[in-house]
Design an enzyme around this catalytic site. Structure first.
Site, PDB file in Angstrom:
ATOM      1  N   GLY A 185      54.952 -14.911 -74.952  1.00 26.51           N
ATOM      2  CA  GLY A 185      54.645 -14.748 -73.828  1.00 26.51           C
ATOM      3  C   GLY A 185      56.572 -14.202 -72.747  1.00 26.51           C
ATOM      4  O   GLY A 185      57.836 -14.024 -73.164  1.00 26.51           O
ATOM      5  N   SER A 241      58.686 -16.336 -67.307  1.00 28.70           N
ATOM      6  CA  SER A 241      58.904 -17.513 -67.255  1.00 28.70           C
ATOM      7  C   SER A 241      57.750 -18.365 -66.911  1.00 28.70           C
ATOM      8  O   SER A 241      57.314 -19.292 -66.647  1.00 28.70           O
ATOM      9  CB  SER A 241      59.743 -17.780 -65.759  1.00 28.70           C
ATOM     10  OG  SER A 241      61.092 -17.564 -66.377  1.00 28.70           O
ATOM     11  N   ARG A 242      56.658 -17.751 -67.440  1.00 31.04           N
ATOM     12  CA  ARG A 242      55.091 -17.787 -67.668  1.00 31.04           C
ATOM     13  C   ARG A 242      56.041 -19.623 -68.556  1.00 31.04           C
ATOM     14  O   ARG A 242      55.675 -19.351 -69.607  1.00 31.04           O
ATOM     15  CB  ARG A 242      53.936 -17.763 -68.201  1.00 31.04           C
ATOM     16  CG  ARG A 242      53.710 -15.961 -67.229  1.00 31.04           C
ATOM     17  CD  ARG A 242      53.085 -15.429 -67.212  1.00 31.04           C
ATOM     18  NE  ARG A 242      52.487 -14.453 -66.598  1.00 31.04           N
ATOM     19  CZ  ARG A 242      53.196 -13.228 -66.274  1.00 31.04           C
ATOM     20  NH1 ARG A 242      53.966 -12.750 -67.333  1.00 31.04           N
ATOM     21  NH2 ARG A 242      52.482 -12.476 -65.990  1.00 31.04           N
ATOM     22  N   GLY A 243      54.885 -20.300 -68.019  1.00 35.30           N
ATOM     23  CA  GLY A 243      55.035 -22.066 -68.715  1.00 35.30           C
ATOM     24  C   GLY A 243      56.256 -22.658 -68.995  1.00 35.30           C
ATOM     25  O   GLY A 243      56.673 -23.543 -70.582  1.00 35.30           O
ATOM     26  N   ARG A 259      62.073  -4.535 -74.032  1.00 29.82           N
ATOM     27  CA  ARG A 259      61.927  -3.607 -73.441  1.00 29.82           C
ATOM     28  C   ARG A 259      62.916  -3.855 -72.077  1.00 29.82           C
ATOM     29  O   ARG A 259      64.022  -4.003 -72.435  1.00 29.82           O
ATOM     30  CB  ARG A 259      60.563  -4.931 -72.728  1.00 29.82           C
ATOM     31  CG  ARG A 259      60.697  -5.813 -72.686  1.00 29.82           C
ATOM     32  CD  ARG A 259      59.629  -6.706 -71.794  1.00 29.82           C
ATOM     33  NE  ARG A 259      59.798  -7.995 -70.936  1.00 29.82           N
ATOM     34  CZ  ARG A 259      60.783  -8.398 -70.314  1.00 29.82           C
ATOM     35  NH1 ARG A 259      61.062  -7.575 -69.500  1.00 29.82           N
ATOM     36  NH2 ARG A 259      61.022  -9.910 -70.024  1.00 29.82           N
TER      37      ARG A 259
END
Length: 410
Positions: A155, A158-160, A280
């Site tokens: 992921g 910072s999701r989750g 990336r």
């Protein structure tokens, strides 16, 4: 002669518009491939050709690119983020175009595998465990010792991701991740990590060259929502060299070194500790800060690499650029937001960007989706840049009406 096209696999509201604009400046015809092109409002706004296709299906992407090739000369294929970057590498390999090594990208995007490879190479990283269920999470936290960071093994943004400082927070976040609220693209795999305490830095890299290092701070824990980013970071020559050396060690360990990478660090009492390697560019406004500070347009140079042209990474000037994010302090309905034109008129302010419009529901998630916008400023040195930024932010304002509580009537 067929028009040269740049294929963009999926997009992003952050860097997506910047890639489209850079492609157009290079005389390319951008074509977006997406499972849901309507997700990216900038495509329609800029009149960009978008094709609906299952981007999780490599064969479907190959078929679509083959159809495109009947009309256009495909100059290159790339992606804004890392979720589809391994797929981009496979497409580039199929069509004999310059691109990243898909196996290296896949290893890097799996944060558990990434941790294993970095540890084997002797790179300093936090202690970690892989967990699949609540019992695993609890025992891993017990072994490492609270506080711990608990996050999905795959992921971004910072999701989750959450800092769990006690057993109650650990149980609460475990329920969030495994109870159906968090969206998993595959079977749940969770990292439980030691909390590395210290200032945050991020190395922006193209190929094997460290372009520069930013510093950032976050809003209040337990989440990690960026509040401000400064480029370049106020580091001594020795500190800069240590982070750059560790960065190059990460590239070797993970088989990276083609195209962009950003590597996140915490400077602990042991020195630089690698928190995450991302294959990336950093998301907007990172590329804009680099361009303002050094005159290097990382997005344009990435596209040049993807279409087989020679890139130019040399610095044209040296300034300090900084961004402040606009983050709500409550959930509710955004009544209004304004002050952008006054803030943008301040000398030294490079950009004021709002992601939200009036009447938008605001539901904080504890990740980058909380940003309502940002302000960027630049000047020859750090102190005046910070002063310009403060002045601009002070001119911005908004109003959020809390959602009605249960049982409350309008």
């Amino acid at each position: 002669m067929a028009r040269r096209a740049l294929i963009l696999v999926e997009g992003s509201r952050y860097n997506g518009p910047l890639y489209v604009q850079a492609a157009l400046r290079l005389g390319l015809h951008p074509i977006a491939l997406s499972a849901d092109p309507a997700r990216y409002d900038y495509l329609a706004a800029d009149g960009i050709e978008a094709i609906r296709v299952d981007t999780d299906n490599l064969d479907a992407l190959i078929r679509e690119c083959s159809l495109i090739r009947a009309t256009y000369d495909i100059a290159g294929i790339t992606s804004v983020g890392d979720s589809f970057y391994a797929t981009v590498g496979k497409l580039c390999r199929h069509f004999d175009l310059p691109g990243p090594n898909p196996e290296s990208i896949e290893r890097c995007c799996n944060k558990f595998t990434q941790r294993q490879l970095l540890a084997e190479a002797g790179v300093a990283i936090p202690a970690y465990r892989l967990a699949a269920d609540a019992a695993d999470i609890e025992s891993s936290a017990d072994e490492i010792g609270l506080p711990v960071i608990v996050k999905p093994a795959v992921g971004s943004g910072s999701r989750g991701v959450r800092l769990c400082r006690n057993v109650d927070e650990l149980a609460e976040h475990t329920t969030y991740l495994l109870g159906g609220e968090h969206i998993w693209r595959s079977s749940p795999r969770i990292l439980v990590e030691e909390f590395a305490l210290g200032p945050y830095y991020c190395a922006e890299i193209m190929g094997n060259e460290v372009i520069g290092i930013s510093a950032a701070d976050f809003g209040l824990p337990p989440h990690f929502v960026f509040r401000e980013i400064t480029f370049p970071a106020p580091l001594t020559d020795d500190e800069h060299k240590r982070i750059a050396d560790v960065s190059r060690g990460c590239l070797r360990a993970l088989g990276l070194g083609w195209g962009p990478t950003c590597i996140e660090f915490r400077w602990t009492k042991l020195g630089p500790v690698v928190i995450e390697v991302n294959p990336r560019l950093g998301g907007s406004p990172d590329p804009e800060l680099v361009q303002l500070a050094y005159g290097v347009d990382l997005i344009t140079e990435h596209i040049k690499l993807a279409i087989g042209e020679e890139w130019d990474l040399h610095r044209r000037h040296s300034q300090t650029a900084a961004a402040r994010f606009l983050v709500p302090d409550r959930d509710g309905t955004l009544d209004w937001i304004g002050g952008d034109s006054r803030a943008a008129a301040i000398p030294g302010v490079a950009k004021v960007k709002f992601y939200v419009e009036p009447k938008t529901p605001i539901v904080r998630k504890g990740d980058l989706r909380d940003w309502m916008g940002y302000v960027i400023a630049a000047s020859p040195s750090r102190a005046p840049t910070e002063a310009i930024l403060r002045r601009a932010v002070d001119l911005l304002d908004w109003s959020i009406t809390p959602f009605p509580t249960l049982g409350e009537h309008e």
